[in-house]
Design a protein around this motif. Sequence first.
Motif, PDB file in Angstrom:
ATOM      1  N   ASP A  40      24.329  39.190  40.739  1.00 26.27           N
ATOM      2  CA  ASP A  40      25.500  39.326  41.535  1.00 26.27           C
ATOM      3  C   ASP A  40      26.450  38.849  41.474  1.00 26.27           C
ATOM      4  O   ASP A  40      27.538  39.201  41.783  1.00 26.27           O
ATOM      5  N   ASN A  41      26.527  37.569  40.947  1.00 32.93           N
ATOM      6  CA  ASN A  41      28.198  36.911  40.543  1.00 32.93           C
ATOM      7  C   ASN A  41      28.694  37.528  39.512  1.00 32.93           C
ATOM      8  O   ASN A  41      29.948  37.566  39.587  1.00 32.93           O
ATOM      9  N   LEU A  42      28.014  37.988  38.622  1.00 31.97           N
ATOM     10  CA  LEU A  42      28.708  38.469  37.345  1.00 31.97           C
ATOM     11  C   LEU A  42      29.447  39.836  37.787  1.00 31.97           C
ATOM     12  O   LEU A  42      30.709  40.081  37.798  1.00 31.97           O
ATOM     13  N   ILE A 284      30.339  29.072  38.746  1.00 36.65           N
ATOM     14  CA  ILE A 284      30.158  29.578  37.419  1.00 36.65           C
ATOM     15  C   ILE A 284      29.502  28.364  36.856  1.00 36.65           C
ATOM     16  O   ILE A 284      28.179  28.913  36.165  1.00 36.65           O
ATOM     17  N   ALA A 285      29.666  27.155  36.938  1.00 31.84           N
ATOM     18  CA  ALA A 285      28.854  26.348  36.348  1.00 31.84           C
ATOM     19  C   ALA A 285      27.516  25.976  36.874  1.00 31.84           C
ATOM     20  O   ALA A 285      26.572  25.891  36.159  1.00 31.84           O
ATOM     21  N   TYR A 352      31.950  35.289  32.930  1.00 31.46           N
ATOM     22  CA  TYR A 352      32.166  35.284  34.418  1.00 31.46           C
ATOM     23  C   TYR A 352      33.436  35.799  34.684  1.00 31.46           C
ATOM     24  O   TYR A 352      33.410  36.669  35.608  1.00 31.46           O
ATOM     25  N   ILE A 353      34.371  35.233  34.289  1.00 32.94           N
ATOM     26  CA  ILE A 353      35.715  35.542  34.801  1.00 32.94           C
ATOM     27  C   ILE A 353      36.764  35.380  33.342  1.00 32.94           C
ATOM     28  O   ILE A 353      36.532  34.394  32.599  1.00 32.94           O
ATOM     29  N   ARG A 354      37.825  36.159  33.423  1.00 28.95           N
ATOM     30  CA  ARG A 354      38.656  36.087  32.462  1.00 28.95           C
ATOM     31  C   ARG A 354      39.999  36.319  32.798  1.00 28.95           C
ATOM     32  O   ARG A 354      40.927  36.044  31.937  1.00 28.95           O
ATOM     33  N   MET A 360      38.750  29.132  34.943  1.00 23.78           N
ATOM     34  CA  MET A 360      38.464  28.984  33.541  1.00 23.78           C
ATOM     35  C   MET A 360      38.453  27.725  33.104  1.00 23.78           C
ATOM     36  O   MET A 360      37.434  27.028  32.435  1.00 23.78           O
ATOM     37  N   THR A 361      39.584  26.768  33.387  1.00 27.96           N
ATOM     38  CA  THR A 361      39.499  25.417  32.655  1.00 27.96           C
ATOM     39  C   THR A 361      39.001  24.603  33.529  1.00 27.96           C
ATOM     40  O   THR A 361      38.091  23.667  32.774  1.00 27.96           O
TER      41      THR A 361
END
Length: 463
Positions: A40-42, A284-285, A352-354, A360-361
């Motif tokens: 779902d999150n992806l 994400i983590a 997950y995200i770009r 991201m950091t």
Amino acid sequence: MPTTPRPLLLTYRAEFTDTLRLSIPIIIAQLGVVLMGVTDNLFVGRLLGAVPLGAAGLANSLSFLMSSIGVGGLSVVAALVSKANNQNDPAAVNRLFRAGLRVAGLLSILLGGLSVLLAYNFSLFGQTPEVTRLARNFMLILSASLLPLLVFVAARQLCDGLRYPRVAMAITLSALGINALFNYLFIRGVGPFPALGLMGSALATLLSRTFMAGALLVYIYRTTHFRAYLKTGLTSLASTSEAWIILRLGIPGGLTFFFEVATFSLAVVIVGWLGEAQLAAHQIAINMASVTYMMATGISSAAAIRVSAAVGQASREGAWRAGVAAFLLSVSFMSVMAIVFLTANDWLVTLYIRDSPEVMTIAASLVIIAGFFQLSDGVQVVALGGLRGLSDVNVPTLITLFSYWIVALPLSYVLAFPFGMDAIGVWIGLLAGLTIAAVLLTWRFFRRVQRTTLFVDASMANP
């Protein structure tokens, strides 16, 4: 003359083999359940962006919190089934299976109602208006999926307790594919399917869980594996006493699971107070940590089944060996996962995200801390499984309450706000709580195994 000690691997080779044979299908099945939330999150993160990702993550976390009492409580049934089977009592297996389904129905009504109530009071969590709106609607759909989820969990206990874990594994993997397919179709609106956006992801989860429950029940009642335990000549209806046994042992076990899940769910709320970027990064983590944790719960479930089987055979040495083998396997696996988290954190985040450097950091930093608490997480969950196999549920519940709600959550808040450590402070607090739980629960397990009176009546709850 003293004998030369045998190498550990040779001493426990049979134990490792049996634990692995039992735990690998359970691990895959457990992983499949968690990967539905990850899926779902992806899809949400890639197709809809950071704010819907944060909302979906928050709703998934709180929904999982509501279901944790039922999922954790029903997990005791597999240990009870294993013990009854090792005592050659198919009638007891029959009653436990049917009682488990009844308890699942009861818990789904209670927990589903609480989940709906929570959804309509989402503003209490102090999130941004957009996150609150999206998360409320997402959680309402997830509330409806609690019934098929808990029915599947209850039915799976029969399969796992009788050492047929591959059944649930295959069904879960199939459901995972269904979930991914309908995420794409419903979010984007492909072909005849409407574009439902974030709500399409929740609907995909509901459909997948319904498939899981239906497919497993059909398999159980149609295959020859379980026919001997479901004969009408046995007790055809679950007695009230079996349901009460499941509730008596399961509710403390469910609360143990609840306290840990609640800690991580409330950590999501704390991180949400820090900002939307921190919330998305945390999600994400925590998704990555949840994947490895659920894989460790597969080993924990195998430990519960094998320890309870030894109890049924009145073998203290068997219970000890089953526990040691599970601990060693979990430590080995989680050590590998820790190395992966510590060395590939940046790459994992890009899955997950770009398009958000800030998210991201932050996420990359949190994944590093997640790497450090892999060992603690793996040890504490296996200790809980071993204790569940010994029907020891009350004291472990108090240990988890202390570790997570007295230590982890307050420390997370203090480090995040007064000390200004932001999301990293939250995760350091979580690490501290997990470590304390791992030490205390492990000590409790080996202390209980050493008590010879344990095997006189292992079905009794601990004093």
